[in-house]
Scaffold this active site. Structure first.
Site, short mmCIF file in Angstrom:
data_model
loop_
_atom_site.label_atom_id
_atom_site.label_comp_id
_atom_site.label_asym_id
_atom_site.label_seq_id
_atom_site.Cartn_x
_atom_site.Cartn_y
_atom_site.Cartn_z
N HIS A 1 4.51 7.48 -8.72
CA HIS A 1 5.70 7.72 -8.63
C HIS A 1 6.94 8.28 -9.18
O HIS A 1 8.16 8.55 -8.49
CB HIS A 1 6.82 6.45 -7.65
CG HIS A 1 5.64 5.53 -6.66
ND1 HIS A 1 4.44 6.85 -5.81
CD2 HIS A 1 5.24 4.68 -7.43
CE1 HIS A 1 3.69 5.12 -5.16
NE2 HIS A 1 4.54 4.75 -5.79
N LYS B 1 5.46 4.66 -0.65
CA LYS B 1 5.61 4.63 0.35
C LYS B 1 5.30 5.60 1.52
O LYS B 1 5.45 5.54 2.37
CB LYS B 1 7.00 3.52 1.08
CG LYS B 1 6.67 2.45 0.14
CD LYS B 1 5.17 1.65 -0.23
CE LYS B 1 4.51 0.63 0.77
NZ LYS B 1 3.40 0.25 0.26
N SER C 1 9.50 1.11 5.31
CA SER C 1 8.23 0.72 4.78
C SER C 1 8.33 0.13 3.17
O SER C 1 7.97 -0.99 3.20
CB SER C 1 7.50 2.19 4.97
OG SER C 1 6.24 1.82 4.04
S1 PPS Z 1 1.87 3.34 -2.68
O1 PPS Z 1 2.66 1.38 -2.64
O2 PPS Z 1 3.91 3.96 -2.53
O3 PPS Z 1 1.42 3.50 -3.37
O4 PPS Z 1 2.49 2.76 -0.69
P1 PPS Z 1 1.82 4.70 0.03
O5 PPS Z 1 0.84 4.09 0.09
O6 PPS Z 1 2.55 6.07 -0.83
O7 PPS Z 1 2.71 4.09 1.45
C1 PPS Z 1 1.62 3.03 2.08
C2 PPS Z 1 2.76 3.88 3.63
O8 PPS Z 1 1.67 4.79 4.80
C3 PPS Z 1 1.32 3.72 5.33
N1 PPS Z 1 -0.44 4.65 5.06
C4 PPS Z 1 -1.17 5.41 6.55
N2 PPS Z 1 -0.38 5.91 7.66
C5 PPS Z 1 -0.61 6.61 8.17
N3 PPS Z 1 -2.12 6.88 8.21
C6 PPS Z 1 -3.19 6.41 6.83
N4 PPS Z 1 -3.98 6.66 6.93
C7 PPS Z 1 -2.14 4.97 6.32
N5 PPS Z 1 -2.33 5.22 4.90
C8 PPS Z 1 -1.43 4.71 4.32
C9 PPS Z 1 0.78 2.93 5.21
O9 PPS Z 1 0.59 2.06 6.63
C10 PPS Z 1 2.56 2.55 4.90
O10 PPS Z 1 3.20 2.50 5.64
P2 PPS Z 1 4.38 1.81 6.97
O11 PPS Z 1 4.99 2.61 7.35
O12 PPS Z 1 4.26 0.68 5.87
O13 PPS Z 1 3.15 1.43 7.45
#
Ligand code: PPS
Length: 300
Positions: A112, A51, A142
């Site tokens: 991860h 996340k 998250s």
């Molecule tokens: S995972 O399942 O571990 O692969 O998830 P990951 O992609 O690492 O993290 C998901 C969180 O990243 C946010 N996210 C973004 N934030 C800002 N801008 C963009 N473009 C973006 N894309 C993904 C996503 O909303 C998750 O965070 P939270 O705080 O839950 O919204």
């Protein structure tokens, strides 16, 4: 943690220690194959604590590799464009190592895993790695929402329980503190670009240019502008090839509970941490991060 059924179809995995790190049992079952995974020199590894921005940076890399061609980047959903190295789940979902083996090069592979568990072939092959770190407070919020909406993640319990488990490293992939520190301390031993989610929120263009440079590419300004636009939270949230809505049919992601693209902000933790939790977290954080050169911001 007791194994329990959240739906008739999915049994939530338990956590099992792999070399001292808690990993959910569906992934741990795969460990012997992950450990001996054979990397190739042109593989790009995208590493994060869960996340922290994996999907975001994956989209950025794919767009850079495809010179900003957004249609090409819509050829398939993220989970098909990027192999998830240690992924394991009940059939018929693909096993990460098998998916990676079938992918054409150059491959994008996500993990991860904490630094010390990364298969050694990535280092032997001198692969490039992009690591993204996110401040612990937003990361735990998250992760909690994700574990609630993802029925093939371990049962998160209540927010209060999850908060304590995160602090103790009793969530899948273990301690956030060890994860971010260990990658940081080893970043200069290999070709690792260490990025911060908060920097990306603050100045996305600047961080995209860092990735362009790291990947040894050159792109005109207008293509960079296009990539910035396409990778804002608002645009990615509506992109079915980047927002994980394509997995709806598989039935384990409950988008009614929470969206994969949930808030995408810095400081959302303030909506969840009580004053007492915040004090406890800060005091513990100070101890765990003492001496670390690594600094995070928790608001912009
Ligand atoms: S995972 O399942 O571990 O692969 O998830 P990951 O992609 O690492 O993290 C998901 C969180 O990243 C946010 N996210 C973004 N934030 C800002 N801008 C963009 N473009 C973006 N894309 C993904 C996503 O909303 C998750 O965070 P939270 O705080 O839950 O919204």
């Amino acid at each position: 943690m007791a194994e329990q059924n959240s739906t008739p179809d999915f049994v939530r995995p338990v956590l099992v220690p792999i070399e001292g790190v808690q990993i959910q049992s569906n992934f741990a079952a795969n460990w012997d194959r992950v450990k001996v995974f054979q990397a190739k020199p042109d593989d790009l590894l995208i590493a994060t604590y869960p996340k922290a921005g994996t999907t975001w940076v994956s989209e950025i890399v794919d767009l850079i590799n495809n010179k900003g061609d957004t249609e090409k980047c819509k050829r398939a959903p993220t989970h098909e464009r990027v192999a998830f190295l240690e992924f394991g789940a009940p059939k018929p979902l693909p096993i990460g190592v098998e998916q990676a083996a079938k992918m054409p090069s150059p491959r994008m592979i996500k993990t991860h895993l904490p630094y010390q568990l990364v298969p050694k072939s990535f280092w032997e092959q001198n692969c490039k790695v992009i690591y993204v770190a996110r401040n612990a407070k937003d990361n735990v919020v998250s992760y909690y929402h994700f574990d609630k909406m993802n029925r093939i993640q371990s049962n998160p319990g209540t927010w209060e329980e999850y908060f304590e488990n995160f602090i103790e490293g009793n969530v899948s992939f273990g301690s956030w503190y060890d994860h971010v520190k260990n990658w940081w301390e080893n970043k200069d031993r290999h070709r690792i670009l260490y990025m911060f989610y908060e920097d990306m929120k603050k100045d996305l263009r600047k961080e995209i240019l860092r990735v362009v440079h790291f990947l040894e590419k050159e792109l005109p300004d207008e293509i960079i502008d296009k990539i910035v636009h396409h990778t804002t939270f608002e645009v990615m949230k509506e992109n079915p090839m980047a927002n994980y809505s394509s997995l709806a049919g598989a039935g384990f992601l409950d988008h009614k509970m929470s969206h994969f693209m949930r808030k995408g902000s810095v400081g959302d933790w303030k909506n969840y941490f009580t004053v007492a939790q915040n004090e406890r977290f800060d005091a513990d954080y100070k101890k765990k991060m003492e001496g670390a050169m690594l600094k995070f911001v928790t608001e912009l």
